[in-house]
Scaffold this motif. Structure first.
Motif, PDB file in Angstrom:
ATOM      1  N   THR A   1       0.857  -1.189   0.000  1.00  0.00           N
ATOM      2  CA  THR A   1       0.000   0.000   0.000  1.00  0.00           C
ATOM      3  C   THR A   1       0.893   1.240   0.000  1.00  0.00           C
TER       4      THR A   1
ATOM      5  N   VAL B   1      -8.658   3.714  -3.533  1.00  0.00           N
ATOM      6  CA  VAL B   1      -8.051   2.804  -4.505  1.00  0.00           C
ATOM      7  C   VAL B   1      -8.083   3.457  -5.884  1.00  0.00           C
TER       8      VAL B   1
ATOM      9  N   THR C   1      -4.138   0.190  -7.109  1.00  0.00           N
ATOM     10  CA  THR C   1      -3.197   0.554  -6.044  1.00  0.00           C
ATOM     11  C   THR C   1      -3.951   1.348  -4.987  1.00  0.00           C
ATOM     12  N   GLU C   2      -3.780   0.964  -3.736  1.00  0.00           N
ATOM     13  CA  GLU C   2      -4.411   1.690  -2.638  1.00  0.00           C
ATOM     14  C   GLU C   2      -3.471   2.783  -2.152  1.00  0.00           C
TER      15      GLU C   2
END
Length: 510
Positions: A141, A200, A218-219
């Motif tokens: 993350t 996200v 992708t967070e």
């Protein structure tokens, strides 16, 4: 001879195909990915098996089971002509992209022509999302800081064409499209990123021919902390045997770590309360709370402190009041940490004062007031303002003096009498001196007051058989050649006052 016949048949086929090229019975578009097996169909109108079928591509016969033969230059082992006239292509490559022409003769002598457009698609490949500036956590993350200018880069490759789309899914919205492009790269920037931008981010690549979609998500977390330090404050405890202290640091994400004192472990919380035994505490002792957070780069910790303090009630130690009136005693306590419990007590035995018609208790800010109604002589005692916290007890002693109501009038009468007496005497003396100002003689010459008094000068002269005083000053005269004693002064004063002076005529005074 066979070659000439083949060329003739090919020419007839091409002519027939050209004749109907603008009006094929079927026109289809098929797509396949490299390595796939694709089946191109020529006759789809029923279950009849064609008498013969011929497939052409790029002006060359690539498959045939009739009189026409496959060109030697177009032979491909990957191509298979099925019984129903369909053409099977195994392990499709990008070179297979193009138009395929088919002609089939059915048992009823009908000829079916078909045009199949084969598109060999690739991708999307290498779909990636890059977000910067950001820190990668162990779970991959990304983390950025509130207020940063964050850039997003989405990229992919597809054939023959593609479309890139950047979407956002957060707490308050879902799959919001931020930007799109038909190119291989997409750039997007968020200036002054806020917590609402946390969520996200997905880079979607669409092959516009095969409609294949590949996503890369992708967070992104947005961290933030308050600009100030934690807040330390005492909490009102149930009893005075312990002290409760609260340390809070709200407005940080993720939750900070707090700890009271120098020892012990940090706890993940934004509010930490500890209870301490009062026997371990002392006046003036300072207790510190430490705070940690991932965004504290240059400074590892932030802190706040509490300094403990005994109570100190303040007020007037002595109060006087007339009998029969009301009086209010005031006590203020603002120094105690933690806050003290303050109350009024009465007498040497410090009996608690119960509010009622006689005693009225009230709070005005930090002041605790006690109003005593209809004062009597029995109320002339000590009153105690008692403040207590976990560190100890302190008291303010207030002695109340009650005066009888008549004493006030007696004092006023005496004061007025004395004032009138002094004023009257001064007026009489001034009048006597003024009325005899032209008859008072001091024996001529110059007379000075005693040495230990301020000098005072008199002058006199003989006028019309008597001395006339030119100037007069209160003071004790000094006589040349005589002893300066009270007796001398008294003798001179008696003689002066008993002496008969002649009142000069107006003409003499000119």
């Amino acid at each position: 001879m066979n070659t000439v016949a083949s060329l003739a048949l090919l020419q007839l086929f091409l002519s027939a195909a050209a004749t109907v090229s603008g009006n094929f019975s079927t026109e289809t578009v098929q797509s396949a990915a490299p390595g796939d097996v694709v089946l191109l169909q020529c006759y789809t109108g029923g279950n009849l098996t064609p008498v013969w079928t011929t497939w052409m591509k790029g002006g060359h016969i690539i498959a045939s089971n009739g009189e026409l033969h496959v060109d030697s230059s177009a032979k491909d082992p990957r191509l298979t002509l099925e019984l129903n006239g369909s053409l099977s292509i195994s392990k499709v490559t990008s070179e297979d992209t193009g138009s395929f022409l088919c002609s089939s003769r059915l048992p009823d002598n009908r000829t079916i022509n078909a045009h199949v457009l084969l598109q060999v698609t690739s991708g999307p490949y290498n779909v990636t999302t890059v977000i910067y500036p950001a820190v990668v956590l162990p779970n991959r993350t990304l983390v950025t800081e509130k207020g940063e200018s964050v850039s997003f880069k989405c990229s992919a490759w597809s054939s023959p064409s593609q479309q890139l789309n950047l979407t956002f899914s957060g707490a308050s919205n879902n799959n919001t499209s931020l930007a799109f492009t038909p190119l291989t790269f997409l750039n997007y920037t968020i200036k002054d990123i806020q917590p609402s931008n946390q969520g996200v981010y997905t880079c979607s690549a669409l092959n516009t021919v095969s409609n294949r979609v590949v996503n890369d998500s992708t967070e992104l977390l947005v961290y933030y902390i308050p600009s100030g330090h934690p807040d330390c404050m005492p909490v009102q405890a149930q009893n005075s045997s312990s002290v409760q202290l609260n340390c809070s640091w709200f407005g940080a994400y993720p939750t900070p770590q707090l700890r009271w004192g120098k020892d012990g472990d940090f706890q993940v919380t934004d509010s930490l309360v500890v209870s301490l035994n009062s026997s371990t505490l002392k006046d003036g002792q300072t207790l510190t709370c430490m705070a940690r957070h991932e965004l504290l780069k240059n400074e590892r910790e932030r802190s706040c402190s509490i300094t403990l303090s005994l109570p100190y009630p303040a007020g007037e130690p002595m109060v006087s009041v007339l009998e029969g009136t009301n009086v209010t005693l005031s006590c203020r306590e603002i120094t105690a940490v933690p806050a003290a419990n303050t109350m009024w007590r009465k007498g040497q035995s410090q009996e608690p004062i119960v509010p009622g018609p006689k005693y009225i208790l009230s709070m005005q800010g930090p002041d605790l007031k006690l109003t005593i109604v209809n004062i009597s002589m029995y109320d002339e005692v000590y009153y105690f303002c008692r403040s207590e916290n976990a560190l100890g007890v302190r008291e303010l002693e207030v002695f109340l003096t009650v005066k009888a109501s008549s004493s006030a009038y007696t004092g006023a009468v005496i004061g007025v009498f004395i004032a009138v007496l002094i004023t009257g005497c001064a007026f009489i003396v001034a009048k006597i001196l003024y009325s005899r100002r032209h008859t008072i003689c001091l024996g001529g010459g110059f007379i000075r007051v005693w040495d230990n008094l301020e000098p005072c000068l008199f002058t006199s002269k003989l006028v019309c058989g008597g001395f006339v005083l030119h100037s007069f000053c209160s003071g004790i005269p000094a006589f040349p050649g005589k002893l300066r004693t009270e007796e001398t002064w008294w003798t001179w004063w008696t003689r002066m006052m008993s002496r008969s002076f002649k009142t000069p005529s107006p003409d003499c005074l000119l």
